[in-house]
Design a protein around this motif. Structure first.
Motif, PDB file in Angstrom:
ATOM      1  N   VAL A   1     -21.676 -15.260  34.017  1.00 27.45           N
ATOM      2  CA  VAL A   1     -22.107 -15.636  32.679  1.00 27.45           C
ATOM      3  C   VAL A   1     -21.162 -16.370  31.804  1.00 27.45           C
ATOM      4  N   TRP A   2     -19.856 -15.881  31.826  1.00 25.80           N
ATOM      5  CA  TRP A   2     -19.071 -16.546  31.187  1.00 25.80           C
ATOM      6  C   TRP A   2     -18.725 -18.102  31.526  1.00 25.80           C
ATOM      7  N   LEU A   3     -18.895 -18.224  32.864  1.00 25.20           N
ATOM      8  CA  LEU A   3     -18.540 -19.649  33.320  1.00 25.20           C
ATOM      9  C   LEU A   3     -19.878 -20.458  32.870  1.00 25.20           C
ATOM     10  N   ILE A   4     -21.029 -19.980  32.998  1.00 24.27           N
ATOM     11  CA  ILE A   4     -22.180 -20.571  32.536  1.00 24.27           C
ATOM     12  C   ILE A   4     -22.234 -21.071  30.964  1.00 24.27           C
ATOM     13  N   ILE A   5     -21.698 -20.268  30.250  1.00 20.56           N
ATOM     14  CA  ILE A   5     -21.451 -20.442  28.740  1.00 20.56           C
ATOM     15  C   ILE A   5     -20.394 -21.407  28.668  1.00 20.56           C
ATOM     16  N   ASN A   6     -19.359 -21.207  29.175  1.00 23.21           N
ATOM     17  CA  ASN A   6     -18.188 -22.150  28.977  1.00 23.21           C
ATOM     18  C   ASN A   6     -18.658 -23.525  29.444  1.00 23.21           C
ATOM     19  N   ALA A   7     -19.473 -23.622  30.673  1.00 17.21           N
ATOM     20  CA  ALA A   7     -19.963 -25.097  30.971  1.00 17.21           C
ATOM     21  C   ALA A   7     -20.790 -25.673  29.919  1.00 17.21           C
ATOM     22  N   ILE A   8     -21.796 -24.779  29.350  1.00 19.02           N
ATOM     23  CA  ILE A   8     -22.925 -25.275  28.277  1.00 19.02           C
ATOM     24  C   ILE A   8     -21.773 -25.981  27.005  1.00 19.02           C
TER      25      ILE A   8
ATOM     26  N   ARG B   1     -21.890 -29.638  25.344  1.00 17.56           N
ATOM     27  CA  ARG B   1     -22.462 -29.944  24.127  1.00 17.56           C
ATOM     28  C   ARG B   1     -21.300 -30.593  23.608  1.00 17.56           C
ATOM     29  N   ALA B   2     -20.023 -30.131  23.923  1.00 17.96           N
ATOM     30  CA  ALA B   2     -18.791 -30.997  23.290  1.00 17.96           C
ATOM     31  C   ALA B   2     -18.805 -32.502  23.646  1.00 17.96           C
ATOM     32  N   GLU B   3     -19.093 -32.599  24.860  1.00 18.96           N
ATOM     33  CA  GLU B   3     -19.086 -34.066  25.430  1.00 18.96           C
ATOM     34  C   GLU B   3     -20.291 -34.765  24.728  1.00 18.96           C
ATOM     35  N   VAL B   4     -21.523 -34.094  24.619  1.00 23.29           N
ATOM     36  CA  VAL B   4     -22.659 -34.834  24.036  1.00 23.29           C
ATOM     37  C   VAL B   4     -22.321 -35.205  22.568  1.00 23.29           C
ATOM     38  N   ASN B   5     -21.774 -34.253  21.725  1.00 26.10           N
ATOM     39  CA  ASN B   5     -21.439 -34.671  20.427  1.00 26.10           C
ATOM     40  C   ASN B   5     -20.215 -35.797  20.680  1.00 26.10           C
ATOM     41  N   HIS B   6     -19.576 -35.753  21.323  1.00 27.40           N
ATOM     42  CA  HIS B   6     -18.501 -36.732  21.285  1.00 27.40           C
ATOM     43  C   HIS B   6     -19.044 -38.268  21.600  1.00 27.40           C
ATOM     44  N   ARG B   7     -19.962 -38.275  22.610  1.00 24.05           N
ATOM     45  CA  ARG B   7     -20.505 -39.365  22.942  1.00 24.05           C
ATOM     46  C   ARG B   7     -21.668 -39.860  21.669  1.00 24.05           C
ATOM     47  N   ASN B   8     -22.106 -39.144  21.140  1.00 25.85           N
ATOM     48  CA  ASN B   8     -23.273 -39.334  20.018  1.00 25.85           C
ATOM     49  C   ASN B   8     -22.217 -39.814  18.909  1.00 25.85           C
ATOM     50  N   GLY B   9     -21.031 -39.343  18.667  1.00 25.45           N
ATOM     51  CA  GLY B   9     -20.231 -39.734  17.707  1.00 25.45           C
ATOM     52  C   GLY B   9     -19.559 -41.084  17.773  1.00 25.45           C
ATOM     53  N   PHE B  10     -19.651 -41.515  19.112  1.00 30.17           N
ATOM     54  CA  PHE B  10     -19.276 -43.236  19.582  1.00 30.17           C
ATOM     55  C   PHE B  10     -20.330 -43.826  19.214  1.00 30.17           C
ATOM     56  N   ILE B  11     -21.393 -43.522  19.404  1.00 34.54           N
ATOM     57  CA  ILE B  11     -22.790 -44.153  19.126  1.00 34.54           C
ATOM     58  C   ILE B  11     -23.121 -44.419  17.675  1.00 34.54           C
ATOM     59  N   GLN B  12     -22.777 -43.297  16.891  1.00 37.97           N
ATOM     60  CA  GLN B  12     -22.946 -43.395  15.653  1.00 37.97           C
ATOM     61  C   GLN B  12     -22.071 -44.427  14.762  1.00 37.97           C
TER      62      GLN B  12
ATOM     63  N   MET C   1     -14.284 -27.195  21.360  1.00 37.20           N
ATOM     64  CA  MET C   1     -13.204 -27.527  22.231  1.00 37.20           C
ATOM     65  C   MET C   1     -12.324 -27.857  21.435  1.00 37.20           C
ATOM     66  N   PRO C   2     -11.552 -26.811  20.434  1.00 33.70           N
ATOM     67  CA  PRO C   2     -10.303 -27.270  19.549  1.00 33.70           C
ATOM     68  C   PRO C   2      -9.089 -27.726  20.506  1.00 33.70           C
ATOM     69  N   TRP C   3      -8.932 -27.516  21.598  1.00 38.17           N
ATOM     70  CA  TRP C   3      -7.671 -27.715  22.460  1.00 38.17           C
ATOM     71  C   TRP C   3      -7.666 -29.094  23.044  1.00 38.17           C
ATOM     72  N   GLU C   4      -9.153 -29.515  22.990  1.00 41.47           N
ATOM     73  CA  GLU C   4      -9.242 -31.173  23.452  1.00 41.47           C
ATOM     74  C   GLU C   4      -8.735 -32.028  22.543  1.00 41.47           C
ATOM     75  N   THR C   5      -7.538 -32.629  22.794  1.00 47.88           N
ATOM     76  CA  THR C   5      -6.927 -33.608  21.970  1.00 47.88           C
ATOM     77  C   THR C   5      -7.908 -34.988  21.642  1.00 47.88           C
ATOM     78  N   HIS C   6      -8.519 -35.235  22.541  1.00 47.91           N
ATOM     79  CA  HIS C   6      -9.184 -36.341  22.631  1.00 47.91           C
ATOM     80  C   HIS C   6     -10.393 -36.530  21.635  1.00 47.91           C
TER      81      HIS C   6
END
Length: 186
Positions: free
Chosen positions: A21-28, A32-43, A63-68
């Motif tokens: 369950v933890w793995l699934i939540i972490n993957a989700i 979500r973070a990657e989708v927000n990242h891509r949407n931010g680029f589009i915007q 994902m606060p530890w992701e510097t990108h």
């Protein structure tokens, strides 16, 4: 003995289930973070930096530890400062705050210091009576050069900053270092 084995099996099954369950939540959360990242680029590409600020901030919160993600948020704040001059100071301060957080996370990365040097140089250009901006621009640009001393991009940037501040002897020294490191930049 059977009761103990049964308890161990149920406990093991429960632990494995919780881990899955933890793995699934972490993957989700990563998705979500990657989708927000891509949407931010589009915007931001469509000219909506304020919207991209919100979207990149969501990615950073997930994902606060992701510097990108934080880097893209800082760049988005910079774009907002340029697009909305009436809010220049507010967005610039937000960008500075994000770059300082990035430096805290990765002190050796010269790019964050170089970006801060450029931001402070822009602030000094806009507010020439505030000498502290000039000092900070110089210090962060020099720090980037020290972190990666043989990178011609940082020595060139620093040389140009020195030239802009009319420190011609030092500028010449760093221009020559730039050519020494990469003679294609002649």
């Amino acid at each position: 003995l059977r009761t103990i084995m049964k308890t161990i099996r149920y406990s093991l099954f429960g632990l494995i289930s919780l881990f899955c369950v933890w793995l699934i939540i972490n993957a989700i959360l990563h998705i979500r973070a990657e989708v927000n990242h891509r949407n931010g680029f589009i915007q931001i590409e469509r000219g909506y930096p304020k919207l991209s600020n919100i979207t990149f901030k969501r990615a950073v919160e997930l994902m606060p530890w992701e510097t990108h993600y934080r880097l893209q948020l800082a760049k988005s704040y910079e774009a907002s400062a340029k697009k909305f001059p009436q809010e220049f100071k507010r967005f610039t301060n937000l960008a500075i705050k994000e770059y300082k957080r990035l430096i805290e996370q990765d002190e050796l990365n010269p790019w964050f210091k170089a970006r801060l040097g450029l931001i402070y140089h822009d602030l000094y250009s806009k507010y020439p009576n505030t000498e502290v901006y000039k000092t900070l621009a110089h210090d962060f640009s020099f720090a980037a050069t020290l972190n990666d001393p043989k990178n011609p991009l940082f020595t060139l940037h620093y040389a140009h900053l020195l030239y802009t501040y009319k420190d011609f002897n030092q500028a010449k020294k760093y221009y020559l270092k730039t050519i020494e490191y990469d003679n294609d930049m002649l």
